[in-house]
Design a protein around this motif. Structure first.
Motif, PDB file in Angstrom:
ATOM      1  N   HIS A 237       0.812  -1.219   0.000  1.00  0.00           N
ATOM      2  CA  HIS A 237       0.000   0.000   0.000  1.00  0.00           C
ATOM      3  C   HIS A 237       0.847   1.272   0.000  1.00  0.00           C
ATOM      4  CE1 HIS A 237      -3.991  -1.800   0.419  1.00  0.00           C
ATOM      5  NE2 HIS A 237      -3.378  -2.757   1.093  1.00  0.00           N
ATOM      6  N   ASP A 238       2.146   1.143  -0.164  1.00  0.00           N
ATOM      7  CA  ASP A 238       3.027   2.311  -0.198  1.00  0.00           C
ATOM      8  C   ASP A 238       2.787   3.162   1.060  1.00  0.00           C
ATOM      9  OD1 ASP A 238       5.099   3.533  -1.598  1.00  0.00           O
ATOM     10  OD2 ASP A 238       3.788   5.052  -2.468  1.00  0.00           O
TER      11      ASP A 238
ATOM     12  N   ILE B 224       4.541  -0.018  12.135  1.00  0.00           N
ATOM     13  CA  ILE B 224       4.305  -1.451  11.922  1.00  0.00           C
ATOM     14  C   ILE B 224       4.089  -2.167  13.257  1.00  0.00           C
ATOM     15  CG2 ILE B 224       5.469  -3.588  11.221  1.00  0.00           C
ATOM     16  CD1 ILE B 224       6.511  -2.058   8.769  1.00  0.00           C
TER      17      ILE B 224
ATOM     18  N   SER C  31     -13.170  -0.592  11.743  1.00  0.00           N
ATOM     19  CA  SER C  31     -13.482   0.383  10.698  1.00  0.00           C
ATOM     20  C   SER C  31     -12.258   1.264  10.504  1.00  0.00           C
ATOM     21  CB  SER C  31     -14.666   1.266  11.131  1.00  0.00           C
ATOM     22  OG  SER C  31     -14.279   2.041  12.258  1.00  0.00           O
TER      23      SER C  31
ATOM     24  N   ALA D 224     -12.234   4.373  10.872  1.00  0.00           N
ATOM     25  CA  ALA D 224     -12.229   5.326  11.978  1.00  0.00           C
ATOM     26  C   ALA D 224     -11.585   4.714  13.222  1.00  0.00           C
ATOM     27  CB  ALA D 224     -13.662   5.775  12.288  1.00  0.00           C
ATOM     28  N   GLU D 225     -11.878   3.453  13.438  1.00  0.00           N
ATOM     29  CA  GLU D 225     -11.300   2.787  14.609  1.00  0.00           C
ATOM     30  C   GLU D 225      -9.793   2.616  14.444  1.00  0.00           C
ATOM     31  OE1 GLU D 225     -12.893  -1.078  15.487  1.00  0.00           O
ATOM     32  OE2 GLU D 225     -12.124  -1.049  17.553  1.00  0.00           O
TER      33      GLU D 225
ATOM     34  N   ARG E 164      -7.848   4.511  12.690  1.00  0.00           N
ATOM     35  CA  ARG E 164      -7.248   5.834  12.861  1.00  0.00           C
ATOM     36  C   ARG E 164      -7.110   6.183  14.344  1.00  0.00           C
ATOM     37  NH1 ARG E 164      -7.050   9.463   8.552  1.00  0.00           N
ATOM     38  NH2 ARG E 164      -7.452   8.414   6.575  1.00  0.00           N
ATOM     39  N   GLU E 165      -8.152   5.906  15.090  1.00  0.00           N
ATOM     40  CA  GLU E 165      -8.098   6.239  16.511  1.00  0.00           C
ATOM     41  C   GLU E 165      -6.968   5.476  17.192  1.00  0.00           C
ATOM     42  OE1 GLU E 165     -11.622   5.297  18.675  1.00  0.00           O
ATOM     43  OE2 GLU E 165     -10.759   5.942  20.589  1.00  0.00           O
TER      44      GLU E 165
ATOM     45  N   SER F  53      -3.312   6.539  16.265  1.00  0.00           N
ATOM     46  CA  SER F  53      -3.040   7.980  16.284  1.00  0.00           C
ATOM     47  C   SER F  53      -1.858   8.351  17.164  1.00  0.00           C
ATOM     48  CB  SER F  53      -4.292   8.751  16.727  1.00  0.00           C
ATOM     49  OG  SER F  53      -4.591   8.424  18.067  1.00  0.00           O
TER      50      SER F  53
ATOM     51  N   ALA G 225       3.096  11.857   5.966  1.00  0.00           N
ATOM     52  CA  ALA G 225       1.631  11.775   5.961  1.00  0.00           C
ATOM     53  C   ALA G 225       1.112  10.703   5.014  1.00  0.00           C
ATOM     54  CB  ALA G 225       0.993  13.133   5.661  1.00  0.00           C
TER      55      ALA G 225
ATOM     56  N   TYR H 279      -0.721   8.538   5.829  1.00  0.00           N
ATOM     57  CA  TYR H 279      -1.759   8.007   6.715  1.00  0.00           C
ATOM     58  C   TYR H 279      -2.814   7.192   5.983  1.00  0.00           C
ATOM     59  CZ  TYR H 279       0.048  11.138  10.382  1.00  0.00           C
ATOM     60  OH  TYR H 279       0.830  11.768  11.323  1.00  0.00           O
ATOM     61  N   GLN H 280      -3.273   7.730   4.851  1.00  0.00           N
ATOM     62  CA  GLN H 280      -4.330   7.037   4.114  1.00  0.00           C
ATOM     63  C   GLN H 280      -3.865   5.627   3.743  1.00  0.00           C
ATOM     64  OE1 GLN H 280      -6.095   9.789   1.446  1.00  0.00           O
ATOM     65  NE2 GLN H 280      -7.168   8.255   0.247  1.00  0.00           N
ATOM     66  N   ASN H 281      -2.610   5.538   3.350  1.00  0.00           N
ATOM     67  CA  ASN H 281      -2.070   4.237   2.949  1.00  0.00           C
ATOM     68  C   ASN H 281      -1.772   3.353   4.162  1.00  0.00           C
ATOM     69  OD1 ASN H 281      -2.254   5.340   0.426  1.00  0.00           O
ATOM     70  ND2 ASN H 281      -0.059   5.708   0.198  1.00  0.00           N
TER      71      ASN H 281
ATOM     72  N   VAL I  26      -3.570   3.354   6.912  1.00  0.00           N
ATOM     73  CA  VAL I  26      -4.883   2.816   7.304  1.00  0.00           C
ATOM     74  C   VAL I  26      -5.269   1.663   6.385  1.00  0.00           C
ATOM     75  CG1 VAL I  26      -7.343   3.342   7.515  1.00  0.00           C
ATOM     76  CG2 VAL I  26      -5.644   4.996   8.323  1.00  0.00           C
TER      77      VAL I  26
ATOM     78  N   ARG J 196     -15.461  10.440  17.026  1.00  0.00           N
ATOM     79  CA  ARG J 196     -14.205  10.524  16.272  1.00  0.00           C
ATOM     80  C   ARG J 196     -14.340  11.395  15.037  1.00  0.00           C
ATOM     81  NH1 ARG J 196     -13.503   4.125  16.873  1.00  0.00           N
ATOM     82  NH2 ARG J 196     -15.421   4.293  15.675  1.00  0.00           N
TER      83      ARG J 196
ATOM     84  N   GLN K 278       1.417   5.827  -7.934  1.00  0.00           N
ATOM     85  CA  GLN K 278       1.259   5.630  -6.488  1.00  0.00           C
ATOM     86  C   GLN K 278       2.091   6.652  -5.712  1.00  0.00           C
ATOM     87  OE1 GLN K 278       2.652   1.834  -4.838  1.00  0.00           O
ATOM     88  NE2 GLN K 278       0.659   1.605  -3.851  1.00  0.00           N
TER      89      GLN K 278
ATOM     90  N   GLY L 291       0.856  13.851   1.219  1.00  0.00           N
ATOM     91  CA  GLY L 291       1.817  14.397   2.176  1.00  0.00           C
ATOM     92  C   GLY L 291       1.884  15.911   2.133  1.00  0.00           C
TER      93      GLY L 291
ATOM     94  N   ALA M 168      -1.217  17.420   3.663  1.00  0.00           N
ATOM     95  CA  ALA M 168      -1.218  17.324   5.127  1.00  0.00           C
ATOM     96  C   ALA M 168      -0.360  18.429   5.746  1.00  0.00           C
ATOM     97  CB  ALA M 168      -0.709  15.951   5.566  1.00  0.00           C
TER      98      ALA M 168
ATOM     99  N   THR N 115      -1.851  14.280  12.917  1.00  0.00           N
ATOM    100  CA  THR N 115      -1.850  12.837  13.144  1.00  0.00           C
ATOM    101  C   THR N 115      -2.791  12.200  12.121  1.00  0.00           C
ATOM    102  OG1 THR N 115      -3.783  12.743  14.576  1.00  0.00           O
ATOM    103  CG2 THR N 115      -1.688  13.320  15.625  1.00  0.00           C
ATOM    104  N   VAL N 116      -2.885  10.890  12.199  1.00  0.00           N
ATOM    105  CA  VAL N 116      -3.791  10.165  11.302  1.00  0.00           C
ATOM    106  C   VAL N 116      -5.244  10.578  11.534  1.00  0.00           C
ATOM    107  CG1 VAL N 116      -4.009   8.173  12.859  1.00  0.00           C
ATOM    108  CG2 VAL N 116      -4.302   7.843  10.392  1.00  0.00           C
ATOM    109  N   LEU N 117      -5.532  11.090  12.724  1.00  0.00           N
ATOM    110  CA  LEU N 117      -6.897  11.542  13.012  1.00  0.00           C
ATOM    111  C   LEU N 117      -7.175  12.924  12.436  1.00  0.00           C
ATOM    112  CD1 LEU N 117      -7.304  10.459  16.740  1.00  0.00           C
ATOM    113  CD2 LEU N 117      -8.661   9.657  14.802  1.00  0.00           C
TER     114      LEU N 117
END
Lengths: 231, 733
Positions: free
Chosen positions: A167-168, A180, A194, A196-197, A199-200, A203, A210, A212-214, A216, B431, B629, B637, B640, B670-672
């Protein structure tokens, strides 16, 4: 903007003395240097011979195995690291992170802030994720420690490692070992119901690139694959 | 340019594909050697004593007690710098170690080497430095006006760039004005500054370091050490993020000095707090804008004055000023322009390169102005932007005619057309709310807002800089299979350049096995990993080398090479650019422009002033996505970091002193905080660029910030003229 810390940061920041790294504190008073100067001559109480996890510290006061170590004295700490028995002789103030990086040569665990802010140093102790900069090596006497170097089986990557590549889920990779390890625990804890879960519960690990999307997506993917980690 | 009749090969691991990163496995296994992970037998640890004062005269330095400490091998001051005790990217104005004056808090004064980091730290405590504290200059605008002490010979203006186009006295029916501020942002890369210097038998030194530009480090090191270039050899250590913050020197000269002095390898690693003092930041800015337009929103003129705080030393302030000035009106067609931008010396922390480099500051102001203009004309914010959008053929305020696609309108239409996130309904998930699981609201007081922005960034180095990359590509048969190697000095900092170089070679030469060798100074410069330029320039150089190898191959296929080795070293340049006219700012200063647009959706707790960015969608033209990708990763990035500047990221200084040098007090998203993004990638080829590609890394950082702030304005009705937006700006209390 940061939500409550979902990770088990049970080692109180105030209990961590200066780690002896680097020179910036020479002129900048911080909570740490204040503590160090106040307690420089004081002996350090050590919970010896206790098993893995945070319980060692919590119960230390009533533990008969508590002993006192003089200033400048070192302590032998036996750990199981990535399934191997390892012994390090360290001053009581040495963090688990520094013991891993500087004494055991396990530099996969990263030091991004040394104060529990970034999560780059996340490792598993007794199966639970902790920030290794926020715990002293002596507090983990006898503990089972898993670092990022201990996940793969030979050339076969751990499913979470595979998912991060697929997922890069990183660019510079500086946060990746911590992400990891956190992800492995997050999946094990069942906190992947989910996005959302995820991410929480992820965090506590900063990623400045960033991804983050990848990240998750990688955690979700590894969780969905049902390849739950057994350590 | 060589001509080759063979066409580029389409492959699943070549150009346009997203093959696995060559460094990926090592990074996920914890085996990738970052510069902080390096270790050498017998190595010592270096540490730096820094000025506690923003501005002071040094009355004396006593190192005797530090030297006397067992385990200490060297305590060095400016007197131990053998060469020129001045360095800098544009002007050599910064001492390696302070001499008579310190100009910012955190300026290096003394370095030590000891057998343990703790010993080194104790040695620093034993150094006695006498200071006579002086009144610091802390305001850029008054520094430009000549108030306060002169910090450098010639005064406190690092650079002034005026841009004049059309009628300076143009008038308009609708006039909107504004004063805007941008706080000091930090790159906050996760791997702090670090490196290992190893003394060599030839009297030289080998330095392994995380940097963005090996050769410019080398140039500055040899001047300070008074050594010939071949005696200081640099190899790139693993880089834990950069974002501009590693373009200037940190540990480089200090570690080499200590290694040469002690004859032992010396490792230096900053901790997080020291890192905040150890690299330059994004220039804080104050910007005054006046936009004049017809009642239908058509721009007649833009006038602006921009003040950038360069801090104590010049770093790359000159180029940042050039960018803020030339890109000061944004991606719009404006007939009459008068922009002045100044960069000032102050006693604040030095500022220099950070992703977006001058374009970020200007964009917050001009996009805020476009929203004001829309309101004044009763127009939709997207409509007023489209009405004034530049396009291919537009004449820039510098007089430069844009000669490649500039799809500003299309980008805006695309982000506007994206579906909006659903309105909150039913029992809200904490959340998803501002304040999150802090449980500060269950929806009461929460208002949604939507905002748009579009930005422009120059790609590659500008203003006549000789911008080139050197590469060596070799092709041979190894074990019966054709294999290519690529050698450059280009710095992989996480962006994925090594993957992209492999892809180019695979497509051009039709070989699968491509090895990218470690980057070092045994080959010529590849220029900086900055200005979104490496894929363009080093990628362009690799392509050129491959084309030459293809010519040499003739009718042979790579597998038929036999014992032959085809070996091409190429120095490749993009089209030359021109300097700006010093009085009018006219000139073809930039080689390429990049564009991105964002739409932000925010939920704001209007009572507490907390913001949740619900959506941050983007459209960007990348010319050609060499690695789709990686392109998406760059856009996420960059967006963000723009979000961070919008709502949380700022180094707070008081009287020149940083108040928040930690990740507890300097917050990054953060990721949130970062919502999942919907991204449209356009590929409108730039006919002048290799493969038509356009630099990717910076444009998304630029429009993200003003889009988020516009959305908060829409939700709150507040003017919000400063970033980052703080809760008190929203609540007004």
């Amino acid at each position: 903007m940061r939500s409550d810390e979902p990770m088990g940061g049970f080692a109180d920041d105030a209990l961590v003395p200066a780690d002896g790294e680097h020179g910036a504190e020479a002129f900048m008073p911080t909570r740490r240097t204040v503590l160090v100067s106040a307690g420089a001559a004081a002996a350090v109480t050590v919970a010896a011979g206790k098993g893995a996890g945070g319980a060692a510290w919590a119960s230390a006061a009533g533990d008969t195995r508590v002993r006192t170590v003089g200033a400048g004295e070192s302590v032998e700490v036996a750990l199981s690291v990535n399934g191997q028995r390892r012994t390090v002789t360290v001053e009581p103030r040495v963090t688990l992170l520094d013991a891993l990086r500087e004494r055991l040569g396990l530099t996969g665990t990263k030091k991004g802030c040394d104060r529990g802010e970034c999560g780059a140093c996340t490792v598993l102790v007794g199966g639970e994720r902790i920030k290794s900069c926020l715990t002293l090596a002596v507090m983990r006497q006898g503990a089972e420690v898993t670092t990022v170097e201990g996940l793969a089986s030979g050339d076969e990557l751990h499913p979470v490692q595979e998912a991060f590549i697929r997922h890069d889920a990183f660019q510079c990779g500086g946060c990746t070992p911590g992400q990891i390890m956190s992800a492995v625990a997050c999946i094990d804890e069942g906190h992947t119901g989910s996005d959302a879960e995820i991410r929480e519960w992820m965090s506590g690990n900063l990623c400045r690139c960033a991804a983050y999307q990848n990240i998750v997506a990688a955690v979700q993917d590894a969780a969905d694959a049902g390849k739950k980690v057994r350590r | 340019m060589t001509t080759s009749t063979k066409s580029t090969v389409t492959r699943t691991d070549g150009i346009g594909a997203s093959p696995r990163r060559p460094d990926g496995t090592a990074k996920v296994r914890g085996e990738f050697a970052y510069s902080s992970d390096l270790w050498h037998e017998d190595m010592l640890w270096g540490a730096t004593l820094r000025s506690p004062h923003p501005y002071a005269r040094i009355t004396g330095i006593d190192i005797a007690r530090a030297l006397a400490l067992p385990g200490v091998y060297a305590v060095l001051t400016h007197a131990d710098v053998p060469g020129v005790n001045r360095y800098g990217l544009e002007h050599a104005d910064q001492p390696v170690l302070a001499e008579d004056v310190v100009r910012y808090r955190g300026e290096p004064v003394v370095v030590v080497a000891a057998d343990h980091p703790e010993t080194a730290r104790r040695a620093l405590e034993r150094v006695e430095v006498g200071y006579e504290v002086l009144d610091p200059v802390t305001d850029a605008e008054s520094a430009v006006a000549g108030q306060g002490a002169e910090l450098h010979p010639g005064g406190n203006v690092v650079r002034h760039v005026p841009i004049r186009r059309g009628d300076p006295d143009a008038a308009a029916e609708v006039v909107v004005t504004g004063r805007y501020e941008v706080g000091m942002q930090d790159q906050a890369f996760l791997g702090p500054e670090s490196g290992l210097a190893v003394p060599a038998e030839d009297g030289g030194v080998d330095l392994y370091v995380a940097t963005q530009w090996l050769h410019v480090d080398q140039r500055q090191i040899v001047a300070a050490l008074d050594l010939p270039e071949d005696k200081v050899r640099l190899t790139l250590g693993g880089v834990g993020g950069a974002f501009g913050g590693r373009e200037d020197l940190s540990i480089q000269v200090h570690a080499c000095l200590l290694a040469l002095h002690t004859g032992r390898p010396v490792k230096m690693v900053y901790n997080r707090e020291e890192s905040f003092y150890g690299h330059v930041h994004r220039h804080p800015a104050v910007l005054y804008y006046e936009h004049g337009a017809d009642r239908d929103g058509t721009l007649r003129y833009v006038r602006a004055r921009i003040y950038l705080d360069g801090g104590a030393y010049a770093s790359s302030t000159g180029a940042v000023v050039g960018n803020a000035a030339t890109l000061g009106v944004g991606p719009y067609d404006v007939p009459n322009v008068s922009v002045d931008c100044w960069g000032a010396y102050t006693n604040n922390p030095p500022c220099g390169a950070m992703r977006g480099f001058g374009a970020v500051q200007a964009a917050f102001a001009y996009e805020s102005q476009m929203d004001r203009l829309a309101a004044a004309c009763g127009l939709d914010p997207v409509e007023v932007r489209i009405r004034n959008a530049m396009a291919q053929g537009t004449v820039m305020p510098t007089g430069q005619v844009v000669d490649s696609p500039a799809p500003v309108e299309e980008l805006l239409r695309r982000v506007r057309a994206k579906p909006l996130p659903p309105e909150p309904s039913g029992e809200p998930d904490l959340r998803t709310l501002p304040g999150g699981v802090s449980n500060t609201t269950h929806g009461e007081g929460v208002v949604r807002g939507v905002g748009y922005a579009v930005g422009i960034k120059n790609i590659c180095f500008s203003e006549g800089f000789d911008d080139y990359a050197t590469v060596r590509v070799r092709l041979q048969v190894v074990g019966g299979e054709p294999a290519a190697t690529v050698h450059t000095a280009a710095c992989e900092v996480g962006q994925g350049l090594v993957t992209v170089l492999q892809q180019i070679v695979r497509s051009e030469l039709g070989v699968e096995r491509v090895t990218v060798e470690p980057s070092d100074t045994t080959i010529g410069s590849a220029g900086s990993t900055s200005a979104s330029r490496q894929t363009y320039v080093t990628g362009g150089a690799v392509r050129e080398a491959c084309l030459r190898i293809r010519d040499a191959l003739g009718a042979l296929s790579p597998a038929e090479l036999g014992d032959k080795v085809l070996d091409e070293t190429v120095e490749w340049r993009h089209r030359p650019t021109e300097e700006l006219h010093p009085e009018t700012g006219q000139g073809n200063a930039h080689v390429q422009y990049g564009f991105a647009a964002h739409r932000a959706v925010v939920d704001v707790d209007t009572e507490l002033g907390l913001v949740k960015v619900v959506a941050l969608d983007c459209a960007q033209d990348v010319g050609k996505a060499i690695n789709p990708q990686a392109v998406l990763g760059q856009i996420q990035g960059g967006s963000a970091q723009g979000l961070g500047l919008a709502v949380m990221e700022e180094i707070k200084t008081e009287g020149g002193v940083i108040r928040n040098p930690s990740f507890t007090d300097y917050l990054i998203p953060t990721v949130l905080d970062m919502p999942p993004m919907s991204i449209d990638v356009l590929e409108l080829a730039d006919p002048h660029a290799p493969y038509g590609l356009r630099g990717v890394g910076e444009p998304p950082t630029i429009s993200s910030t003003p889009a988020v702030v516009a959305a908060i304005r829409a939700a709150t009705g507040r003017a919000l003229t400063r970033v980052p937006v703080r809760p008190e700006h929203i609540t007004g209390t």
